[in-house]
Design an enzyme around this catalytic site. Structure first.
Site, short mmCIF file in Angstrom:
data_model
loop_
_atom_site.label_atom_id
_atom_site.label_comp_id
_atom_site.label_asym_id
_atom_site.label_seq_id
_atom_site.Cartn_x
_atom_site.Cartn_y
_atom_site.Cartn_z
N CYS A 259 10.13 10.10 0.10
CA CYS A 259 9.01 9.81 1.00
C CYS A 259 9.03 8.40 1.57
CB CYS A 259 7.69 10.04 0.25
SG CYS A 259 7.45 11.75 -0.31
N HIS A 338 14.72 -0.83 -5.01
CA HIS A 338 15.36 0.38 -5.54
C HIS A 338 15.50 0.23 -7.05
CE1 HIS A 338 17.74 3.94 -5.76
NE2 HIS A 338 18.00 3.98 -4.46
N HIS A 434 -4.75 -4.53 8.18
CA HIS A 434 -4.75 -3.07 8.05
C HIS A 434 -3.70 -2.65 7.04
CE1 HIS A 434 -7.26 -3.09 11.64
NE2 HIS A 434 -6.34 -3.82 12.24
N HIS A 438 1.29 5.10 1.75
CA HIS A 438 1.75 6.49 1.74
C HIS A 438 0.74 7.41 1.07
CE1 HIS A 438 3.99 10.10 1.15
NE2 HIS A 438 4.27 9.87 -0.12
N HIS A 467 -6.51 13.82 3.50
CA HIS A 467 -7.51 14.87 3.65
C HIS A 467 -7.21 15.78 4.84
CE1 HIS A 467 -11.39 16.65 4.92
NE2 HIS A 467 -11.66 16.66 3.62
N ASN A 471 0.08 15.56 2.33
CA ASN A 471 1.21 14.66 2.15
C ASN A 471 2.34 15.12 3.07
OD1 ASN A 471 3.49 13.26 1.31
ND2 ASN A 471 3.05 13.44 -0.87
#
Length: 539
Positions: A259, A338, A434, A438, A467, A471
């Site tokens: 993701c 990572h 802002h 994720h 919502h 995802n």
């Protein structure tokens, strides 16, 4: 180090009215125990702070040397009166043509080397997020009915998915592929994968080309990321074939990177643009839901079915200096982390077959803890690049004090030991206006908000995206930025922090600066038809 007990939280869940058994007709409750994110801001490794300062020094050498030279020059000139300065320049000095030309040549050469060697600014011209047709929209109850009618899940698995859905933060207007809704057959086929990929990628790209008025043949770089579905020919080849792009386009296809791969794709596009001046790059981020639809009984592999939904984003990047006035945002920083060297991190999100040979994505119970550790590393490295100097000074000073004298600050008090003073927690709200985190799940967003001490308004874009769209994997951070634009909250000069994490385990950050006030526009924003109904309660 926090005790094992501190890493758990409890929650009382209303399971509704029992329909069968001795308690039929009665309200039933259960106590859920889940792992919390570690309080990572209280456990900071000094080497990651050093890494952040290393980045800052490498990119800020000119900011240190040029002001110093100006100060020295100003001090020298300031000590002279106007008459003395005129005398030194014209009356006492003797010039010849060779000296003047040589000095001028050195100045022009130095300026040219500096101008040519500095990184080109990267502008985000615009972006588009695909919104599927309403016929693919499903509520949570419809989702369970679809799963039940497929005949692939036993009652225990259906009840488990229902409990996950009801506490997930996902609403009743998310999208799943038509093959999953209407078919009882296997949806994880190459045919269905290509059909879904064509729908979401071409839908997002059509909107992007319409918004930017750029022809597909003008694109010099194409980067596509999709973690699960990687056919041959590649997804990038599908796009090139569909839009008949030029033959010398530099195309790349990133697979299996989870993701957070959308930020990795932006990083790759940036590096390519730095070595290819006057070019456009398109970055496409997506995931194929139907191809990864799990049909077995393993509960840790049923979780992705509940969270992942259809979505795709397409970005247009430019390194052309003439696009300064046209670009929406300027790329400021990218920091990648990572944790794949650690076995637990490597296997916490793992694609494999279950005992029945059904393929799926297995989610480890240690995911939140591992994600917290990766996030700690990432934001500690990012801090020196973005935090105001006052915050850096306080943070680095208290951190250094803790490392130098922390071991001597423990004092005995009866049978208790007083812990050394906690390090200063930087206020990241001073660095960004802002936040686009994720939209993985509600529990993860809750823990991130608590640990980073963010307000409900800071987390609003992430929660509302979860919502409304669920995802959507690597494209979710762009649906969140589209939400902020639809609310018309982004002003010129604002800084946006996009934060994503995924399998491997990876945590990546990208920082943008708004070059203009963002308006929601009249079309091509996935939120336009519902933005006035948000925010809503995501409980």
């Amino acid at each position: 180090m926090a005790s094992e007990r501190d890493l758990f939280s409890t929650e009382i869940v209303n399971r509704g009215i029992e329909s069968t058994g001795p308690n039929a007709g009665s309200m039933t409750f259960s106590v859920r125990v889940r792992r919390r994110l570690p309080d990572f801001l209280q456990s900071v490794n000094l080497k990651y702070v050093k890494l952040g300062y290393h980045y800052l020094i490498n990119h800020g050498i000119y900011l240190l040397t040029i002001p110093l030279l100006l100060v020295v020059f100003s001090a020298e000139v300031g000590s002279l009166s106007k008459e003395d300065l005129w005398k030194k320049l014209w009356q006492d000095a003797s010039y010849d043509l060779a000296t003047v030309l040589t000095s001028f040549g050195v100045f022009v050469f130095t300026f040219s080397v500096y101008f040519m060697s500095r990184p080109r600014p990267i502008y985000l011209i615009d972006f588009a997020c695909y919104r599927p047709e309403d016929e693919l929209k499903v509520s949570r109850e419809q989702f369970i009915e679809v799963a039940r009618k497929s005949g692939k899940f036993e009652e225990g698995s259906l009840e488990f998915q229902k409990r996950i859905l009801m506490s997930s933060g996902i609403g009743d207007e998310t999208y799943i592929p038509k093959a999953v809704i209407s078919s009882t057959e296997n949806t994880a086929t190459m045919k269905e994968g290509r059909a879904e990929a064509s729908m979401v990628m071409f839908g997002a790209l059509d909107e992007l080309f319409e918004k930017t008025r750029i022809r597909p043949k003008d694109i010099g770089v194409l980067v596509v990321n999709c973690s699960i579905f990687n056919p041959t020919p590649s997804l990038s080849a599908m796009i090139i074939n569909h839009y008949k792009m030029r033959g010398n386009i530099l195309s790349y296809n990133l697979g299996g990177m989870g993701c957070s791969a959308g930020i990795i794709a932006v990083d790759l596009a940036r590096d390519i643009l730095q070595s290819n001046p006057n070019n456009y790059a398109v970055v496409v981020s997506t995931e194929m839901v139907g191809f990864n639809w799990y049909q077995g009984k393993e509960r840790s592999m049923l979780i992705p079915n509940c969270f992942f939904r259809m979505g795709c984003s397409a970005l247009l990047l430019s390194n052309r200096r003439r696009d300064y006035s046209r670009g929406k945002y300027r790329l400021e920083h990218i920091v990648r982390t990572h944790k794949g060297a650690d076995d637990r991190s490597f296997r916490c999100v793992y694609q494999e077959e279950d005992d029945q040979k059904f393929k799926g994505l297995k989610i480890s119970k240690d995911l939140i803890e591992i994600g917290g550790d990766a996030l700690k590393t990432n934001i500690t490295t990012l801090g020196p690049l973005v935090l105001p100097f006052s915050e850096q000074l306080l943070f680095f000073g208290t951190l250094g004090w803790r490392h130098l004298f922390g071991g001597n600050n423990k004092k005995s008090d009866g049978n208790n030991l007083a812990s050394p003073k906690k390090p200063y927690i930087p206020d990241y709200k001073l660095a960004f206006e802002h936040f686009c985190v994720h939209a993985a799940s509600k529990p993860i967003l809750d823990e991130l908000q608590r640990n980073l001490e963010l307000s409900d308004r800071n987390m609003e874009a992430s929660r509302m995206t979860l919502h409304r769209f669920g995802n959507t994997s690597s494209s979710s951070i762009w649906y969140e930025l589209a939400y902020l634009e639809a609310k018309e909250r982004v002003k010129k000069g604002d800084r946006i922090w996009q934060l994503a994490f995924g399998s491997g385990f990876k945590c990546n950050s990208v920082v943008w600066r708004a070059m203009h006030r963002a308006t929601k526009g009249s079309r091509n924003n996935p939120w336009l038809d519902c933005i006035n109904t948000y925010p809503v309660s995501s409980t």
